[in-house]
Design a protein around this motif. Structure first.
Motif: not given
Lengths: 321, 293
Positions: A256, A259, A261, A308, A311-321, B78, B136, B144, B172
């Motif tokens: 962890l 990662l 976290v 904030l 916790y808002f940065a937690m996770g993995e998603w794409h596209p990031r922004s 995704r 996530s 958002r 996560f």
């Protein structure tokens, strides 16, 4: 101590411990000098402990985290804090003893300490419900966090629970609502907050007192969205695959930390926290002190903003922004 | 409460009759056989007994928002595979499979639109995508959409349907509970309304975060809502659960919901609430306050 159960991978350690006990006993009875033998046995014990504990599998770490001799919240409270005044009850239904909380002093400074509490034997475990809170436990925790906020005092939480209790009364009284409310309110507290996972970090029941500015973990504690047993039963359709689930879930402190976290790991003595609770508490004390000093240099606005962002940065998603 | 009791009415002959799947729908509650088209026109509510079948996620957007007003956000987002998770299957394979099945990238549709002309942010969970589990992407899209509401000063509505956390994202997925609750704390501070609509089923980490945090919590008749799953509870307490346990009516009775609303009245009902909370005048066509059932 001889009657206390050992974990499977601790068998060899337990045997040497027993030999040492026997030797000591014999020496006392017969007035023999056993210094030499004693030293060699103690050396053997140390190296066995080191060897075992440096190579723990994730599932073995889970077992250490659940060890019946592992220090609990009250053990740390006694060793690290002074002037502890326990406060009880949620003011709505009852006092849930699977969570202990109250004022205490860290190096003389007043703080609020809140933690899950397990029991050592069956009687204690019935009183503590095996460290599994009902909604009233979480509501007590929130009430006291708000009390700390009112007086501008920091909040420390110690996490050690298999999970929030899954029972009839818990559902009737709003287990989900109690946890959810804590998450939202903790995100908005205006005082510094620090949580440390001391044993088992069991899912929502752990997070309900864990939304903090800093998240620390004891080296052999675990933190997970589901128990390895539960995960194995669902995804592998077999509870016996819990080793695989424990590995896949990445629930150990080093995982962890890697990662991103958690913020920091507190090293445990060779042989785990239960081998030397005093030394463990001392290590935790030092880290709590440093972490609090760091947070105290921030204004309430900075604290809020950083929490904030964290916790808002937690996770993995794409596209990031 | 009779809608979920197993009826013993002997309908054997009809049961066995092969029904062309795309024309007829049998109500699982009253056993009435209805034109599927009728069911659909009625938002999947049985025209005979008002039993609520599940409604696809996109239909909630149509149900709740003014026609043509919806702008979707982050439709292409995704999930990554932060743990490189593999059980009997690799997580990316599960995601790809769910994507093929649903045509969606993850278990949530989010965006903004108008509800009886009131601008709102809306997020709707899709139970057909890995059991509506929260990972996530669900967390980030809710964050958002919530921040969009903050920026625009508009209300936020979330329609929940979920089996809980997305285990394959481990810690996560747990942290999404903190993340989504944190954004709701911001809406709270800004004095903006948040309406939580809990649909069948809403359980686990979703119930224990945003779904229970509505300024107003609303559900549909008969929806299963809980923290722990009924099977886990039965194993823990070693006894059978009472009838109706964890159903919307049970939660209303225990004070966890503000209202249970028939789906066909949902839009009007939420719009009335929003106008109260936003200090907007009642529309001229609105009926004067009739006592609710």
């Amino acid at each position: 101590m001889a009657t206390v159960a050992h974990l499977d991978f601790e068998k060899a350690i337990a045997e040497v411990e027993e030999q040492i006990d026997r030797l000591r006993h014999m020496a006392r009875e017969k007035g023999l000098d056993v210094t030499g033998e004693m030293e060699s046995l103690e050396g053997k014990l140390k190296s066995l402990q080191t060897e075992t504990y440096e190579n723990l599998d994730p599932i073995e770490r889970v077992q250490v985290a659940r060890h019946p001799r592992r220090p609990y919240t009250l053990d740390y409270l006694e060793r690290i804090f002074t002037d502890f005044v326990e406060l009880h009850g949620d003011r709505m239904y009852r006092d849930d003893e699977s969570i202990v909380a109250g004022w205490a002093r860290l190096d003389g400074e007043s703080v609020m300490v809140i933690g899950h509490q397990k029991g050592r034997d069956m009687k204690e475990n019935l009183q503590r419900n095996f460290g599994m809170p009902h909604p009233e436990g979480y509501r007590k925790a929130l009430r006291l966090m708000k009390l700390a906020e009112k007086f501008g005092r920091p909040v420390f939480t110690m996490i050690d629970t298999p999970g929030a209790y899954p029972g009839l009364g818990a559902e009737e009284r709003g287990q989900a609502e109690a946890i959810a409310r804590n998450l939202r309110e903790m995100a908005a507290l205006t005082v510094p907050t620090i949580s440390v996972i001391i044993g088992e970090g069991g899912s929502g029941g752990a997070l309900a007192i864990g939304v903090t500015d800093r998240i620390l973990m004891m080296e052999n504690s675990v933190y997970s969205v589901i128990s390895p047993e539960g995960c194995a039963a669902i995804l592998w359709k077999s509870g016996s695959e819990r080793d695989k689930a424990a590995t896949a879930l990445k629930l150990t402190a080093p995982d962890l930390n890697h990662l991103g976290v958690i913020d920091r790991i507190i090293k445990e003595p060779t042989g785990g926290a239960h081998a030397d609770p005093d030394a463990t508490a001392e290590a935790l004390h030092g880290v709590l002190r440093e972490t609090l000093d760091e947070l105290k240099s921030l204004s309430p606005e900075e604290l809020h903003e950083q929490r904030l962002e964290k916790y808002f940065a937690m996770g993995e998603w794409h596209p990031r922004s | 409460m009779a809608w979920f009791r197993k009826t013993k009415t002997p309908l054997k002959a009809q049961d066995r009759r092969d029904l062309p799947g795309d024309v007829w729908e049998k109500c699982p509650s009253c056993n009435e056989i209805v034109y599927r088209e009728k069911f659909r026109e009625n938002w999947n509510v049985c025209p005979e007994c008002a039993h609520h079948l599940r409604l696809p996620a996109l239909d909630y957007v149509r149900l709740l928002l003014d026609e043509g007003s919806f702008t979707e956000m982050d439709a292409e987002m995704r999930s990554g595979d932060p743990l490189s998770f593999e059980d009997l299957k690799k997580y990316p394979e599960r995601l790809a499979q769910a994507e093929r099945k649903t045509g969606r990238r993850d278990a949530l549709i989010s965006g903004h639109g108008r509800m009886e002309r009131i601008p709102v942010s809306l997020a709707v969970m899709d139970f057909s995508f890995i059991g509506g589990s929260m990972g996530s992407v669900v967390g980030e899209k809710i964050a958002r959409a919530g921040r969009h509401a903050l920026e625009e000063g508009t209300p936020f509505i979330i329609v929940s349907a979920s089996g809980g956390a997305r285990m394959m994202e481990g810690i996560f997925s747990l942290m999404q509970m903190a993340k989504t609750s944190a954004v709701l704390a911001e809406l709270d501070r800004a004095g903006l309304p948040f309406i939580s609509l809990l649909t069948d089923p809403t359980t686990g980490g979703v119930t224990a975060s945003y779904a229970m945090l509505g300024d107003v919590n609303i559900s549909e008749p008969g929806a299963l809502i809980g923290f722990a799953g009924p099977r886990v509870i039965e194993q823990t307490i070693k006894q059978e659960l009472p009838e109706g346990f964890q159903r919307a009516e049970f939660l209303l009775e225990h004070g966890m919901l503000d209202r249970i609303v028939d789906r066909r009245e949902m839009k009007a009902s939420i719009a009335i609430l929003l106008r109260h909370m936003l200090s907007l005048p009642a529309p001229e066509t609105s009926e004067t306050g009739s006592p609710e059932g």
